[in-house]
Design a protein around this motif. Structure first.
Motif, PDB file in Angstrom:
ATOM      1  N   CYS A  94      -3.775   2.006  -4.515  1.00  0.00           N
ATOM      2  CA  CYS A  94      -3.360   0.676  -4.119  1.00  0.00           C
ATOM      3  C   CYS A  94      -1.980   1.009  -3.332  1.00  0.00           C
ATOM      4  O   CYS A  94      -0.976   1.789  -3.823  1.00  0.00           O
ATOM      5  CB  CYS A  94      -2.958  -0.469  -5.240  1.00  0.00           C
ATOM      6  SG  CYS A  94      -2.129  -1.887  -4.547  1.00  0.00           S
TER       7      CYS A  94
ATOM      8  N   SER B 270       0.285  -1.302  -2.124  1.00  0.00           N
ATOM      9  CA  SER B 270       0.956  -2.944  -2.083  1.00  0.00           C
ATOM     10  C   SER B 270       2.554  -2.457  -2.477  1.00  0.00           C
ATOM     11  O   SER B 270       2.661  -1.606  -3.409  1.00  0.00           O
ATOM     12  CB  SER B 270       0.442  -3.820  -2.906  1.00  0.00           C
ATOM     13  OG  SER B 270      -0.858  -4.393  -2.353  1.00  0.00           O
TER      14      SER B 270
ATOM     15  N   SER C 266      -0.299  -9.280  -5.454  1.00  0.00           N
ATOM     16  CA  SER C 266      -1.298  -8.528  -4.429  1.00  0.00           C
ATOM     17  C   SER C 266      -1.489  -7.409  -4.406  1.00  0.00           C
ATOM     18  O   SER C 266      -0.681  -6.659  -5.059  1.00  0.00           O
ATOM     19  CB  SER C 266      -0.340  -8.777  -3.050  1.00  0.00           C
ATOM     20  OG  SER C 266      -0.193 -10.339  -2.633  1.00  0.00           O
ATOM     21  N   HIS C 267      -2.562  -6.790  -4.016  1.00  0.00           N
ATOM     22  CA  HIS C 267      -3.034  -5.706  -4.259  1.00  0.00           C
ATOM     23  C   HIS C 267      -3.667  -5.261  -2.730  1.00  0.00           C
ATOM     24  O   HIS C 267      -4.129  -5.755  -1.896  1.00  0.00           O
ATOM     25  CB  HIS C 267      -4.050  -5.410  -5.404  1.00  0.00           C
ATOM     26  CG  HIS C 267      -3.336  -5.800  -6.782  1.00  0.00           C
ATOM     27  ND1 HIS C 267      -2.323  -4.771  -7.270  1.00  0.00           N
ATOM     28  CD2 HIS C 267      -3.150  -6.767  -7.399  1.00  0.00           C
ATOM     29  CE1 HIS C 267      -1.949  -5.321  -8.313  1.00  0.00           C
ATOM     30  NE2 HIS C 267      -2.673  -6.563  -8.555  1.00  0.00           N
ATOM     31  N   SER C 268      -4.138  -3.842  -2.615  1.00  0.00           N
ATOM     32  CA  SER C 268      -4.709  -3.196  -1.534  1.00  0.00           C
ATOM     33  C   SER C 268      -5.392  -2.046  -1.717  1.00  0.00           C
ATOM     34  O   SER C 268      -5.399  -1.653  -2.967  1.00  0.00           O
ATOM     35  CB  SER C 268      -3.607  -2.957  -0.428  1.00  0.00           C
ATOM     36  OG  SER C 268      -2.659  -2.193  -0.826  1.00  0.00           O
TER      37      SER C 268
ATOM     38  N   HIS D 191       2.533   0.139  -8.350  1.00  0.00           N
ATOM     39  CA  HIS D 191       1.154  -0.160  -8.138  1.00  0.00           C
ATOM     40  C   HIS D 191       0.423   1.216  -8.519  1.00  0.00           C
ATOM     41  O   HIS D 191      -0.448   1.044  -9.283  1.00  0.00           O
ATOM     42  CB  HIS D 191       0.855  -0.514  -6.644  1.00  0.00           C
ATOM     43  CG  HIS D 191       1.054  -2.086  -6.719  1.00  0.00           C
ATOM     44  ND1 HIS D 191       0.246  -3.115  -6.752  1.00  0.00           N
ATOM     45  CD2 HIS D 191       2.198  -2.839  -6.444  1.00  0.00           C
ATOM     46  CE1 HIS D 191       0.932  -4.246  -6.494  1.00  0.00           C
ATOM     47  NE2 HIS D 191       2.087  -4.054  -6.378  1.00  0.00           N
TER      48      HIS D 191
ATOM     49  N   MET E 251      -3.331   1.963 -10.418  1.00  0.00           N
ATOM     50  CA  MET E 251      -4.170   1.767  -9.325  1.00  0.00           C
ATOM     51  C   MET E 251      -4.474   2.916  -8.482  1.00  0.00           C
ATOM     52  O   MET E 251      -3.938   3.153  -7.547  1.00  0.00           O
ATOM     53  CB  MET E 251      -3.732   0.574  -8.371  1.00  0.00           C
ATOM     54  CG  MET E 251      -3.574  -0.795  -9.345  1.00  0.00           C
ATOM     55  SD  MET E 251      -3.163  -2.083  -8.331  1.00  0.00           S
ATOM     56  CE  MET E 251      -4.769  -2.550  -7.673  1.00  0.00           C
TER      57      MET E 251
HETATM   58 CU   LIG Z   1      -2.020  -3.024  -6.287  1.00  0.00          CU
END
Ligand SMILES: [Cu+2]
Length: 311
Positions: free
Chosen positions: A125, A127, A84-86, A133, A138
Motif C-alpha cells: 500500500c 497511501s 484510505s488504501h492503495s 501503511h 500492507m
Molecule cells: Cu494502506
C-alpha cells in the motif's frame, strides 16, 4: 544420405516441439485483494497488533503469474475500514497517480498491467503516510515465473520470506520516522520459524539434503536494509530481483534494501539446519531468524503448494 536427411528433419521437428513446450502461453489473470484493518498476532504467544492488511493477512496473499501474463487487478477498500488504501505492484509499469492512487473505505479501483519482467517483486500500500501503511502490514510478494521454464534450475522446494520491522505503537508515525523499531520479523511474526530462540514457535522450513531450496525474499522495510545470509550455508545462486539474467554464484550474504527483493538458491550436502537471518544482528536477534531444517524425512508438503508461504 537420404535417411540421414530424414533423421535431421525429424530431430529438428522434435527440437522445435520441445522448445515450444517450454514457452508458457500468455494468459490473463484476475486478482482481487481487499484492504482490511484487523487485529493479528505478531508473535508465537499470540500478542495482538492493530494491523492494516491485504485480505486480513500479514503478509498479504502470494500472487504468482508467468512472464507475459496480463494481470487484471481490483482493489476493494472494505466499508468497515477507517483509512484510505492503495496498491503499488513493483512488477508493473503504470501511472503512479491514476493507478496507484488511494481509495476511500467503500470504494474500489481496477488497473491492468502486463508482467514483462520475470522475478520476485514487492507489493504494498502506498497511501499517506506510506511508512505507516507498510509498517502496519500492507505488503506482499508477487512472483513472475520466467516464461522459459528452463531459465533457472528446477527448485525442489520454494519458500517466501518477507522481512519487516515492528514498531510497538502502530499509531505512532513519528516513531516510525525516527526508526524506533523493537523487532525485525519474517512473514509478520517475531521468531515465527525459530524454535531455538522461541520455544513457542511451532513452524520451521524443511527440506532434504541435496534438494535445491529456492527462497523468494522481499524486504518490506520500511526502513532497514537486510544482509540476507544462511548461517552454516552458502547461497548457491542469487538472482537480483529474481531475474534469471541477474545470476550470481557462491555468495555468503546479499544486501536487499527496503522495497527490494531477490531470489536465493540453497543446497545443503548434509542433514542438520541452516539459520536464515539478516546478518544485521539487531534485526536477527530481535526476531528475523528462520530455521531451515534438512532431514531425509522432511515433510513432503513443506515448500510446495500452500506451504510456500508458511502461515
Ligand atoms: Cu494502506
Amino acid at each position: 544420405m537420404k535417411q540421414n536427411r530424414m533423421l535431421g528433419i525429424a530431430l529438428a521437428g522434435l527440437m522445435a516441439m520441445s522448445m515450444l513446450s517450454f514457452q508458457a502461453e500468455a494468459k490473463t489473470v484476475k486478482i482481487t485483494l481487499h484492504a482490511q484493518e484487523v487485529d493479528l498476532p505478531i508473535d508465537n504467544k499470540g500478542t495482538m497488533y492493530r494491523s492494516w492488511t491485504f485480505d486480513g493477512k500479514v503478509p498479504g496473499p502470494l500472487v504468482r503469474v508467468t512472464e507475459g501474463d496480463t494481470v487484471e487487478f481490483t482493489l476493494i477498500n472494505d466499508k468497515a475500514n477507517k483509512n484510505s488504501h492503495s496498491m503499488d505492484f513493483h512488477a508493473a509499469s503504470l501511472d503512479v497517480v491514476t493507478d496507484f492512487g488511494s481509495i476511500k473505505p467503500g470504494e474500489d479501483k481496477k488497473f491492468t498491467f502486463t508482467a514483462n519482467y520475470p522475478g520476485v517483486f514487492f507489493y504494498h500500500c502506498g497511501s499517506d503516510p506510506m511508512i505507516q501503511h507498510i509498517a502496519r502490514g500492507m505488503f506482499g510478494t508477487i512472483i513472475v515465473d520466467p516464461k522459459d521454464a528452463s531459465a533457472m534450475p528446477k527448485a525442489d522446494r520454494e519458500y517466501v520470506l518477507i522481512q519487516s520491522e515492528l514498531y510497538p505503537n502502530p499509531d505512532a508515525k513519528e516513531e516510525m520516522m525516527q526508526n524506533k523499531w523493537s523487532n525485525v520479523m519474517f512473514n509478520g511474526g517475531i521468531f515465527k520459524y525459530d524454535p531455538v530462540h522461541d520455544p513457542a514457535a511451532t513452524r520451521w522450513l524443511q527440506a532434504k539434503p541435496g534438494e535445491r531450496v529456492r527462497i523468494y525474499f522481499v524486504n518490506a522495510g520500511p526502513n532497514e536494509f537486510s544482509s540476507f545470509h544462511p548461517i552454516a550455508g552458502i547461497w548457491d545462486k542469487v538472482y537480483a530481483s529474481g531475474n534469471p539474467k541477474n545470476v550470481q554464484h557462491g555468495l555468503q550474504s546479499f544486501t536487499v534494501g527496503p522495497g527490494d527483493a531477490a531470489t536465493f538458491d540453497l543446497v545443503s550436502p548434509v542433514e542438520g539446519a541452516n539459520a536464515i537471518v539478516t546478518h544485521s544482528l539487531k534485526g536477527a536477534l530481535t526476531g528475523a531468524i528462520a530455521v531451515l531444517m534438512y532431514s531425509n524425512d522432511a515433510d513432503p508438503k513443506m515448500g510446495r503448494g500452500e506451504q510456500i508461504l508458511v502461515r
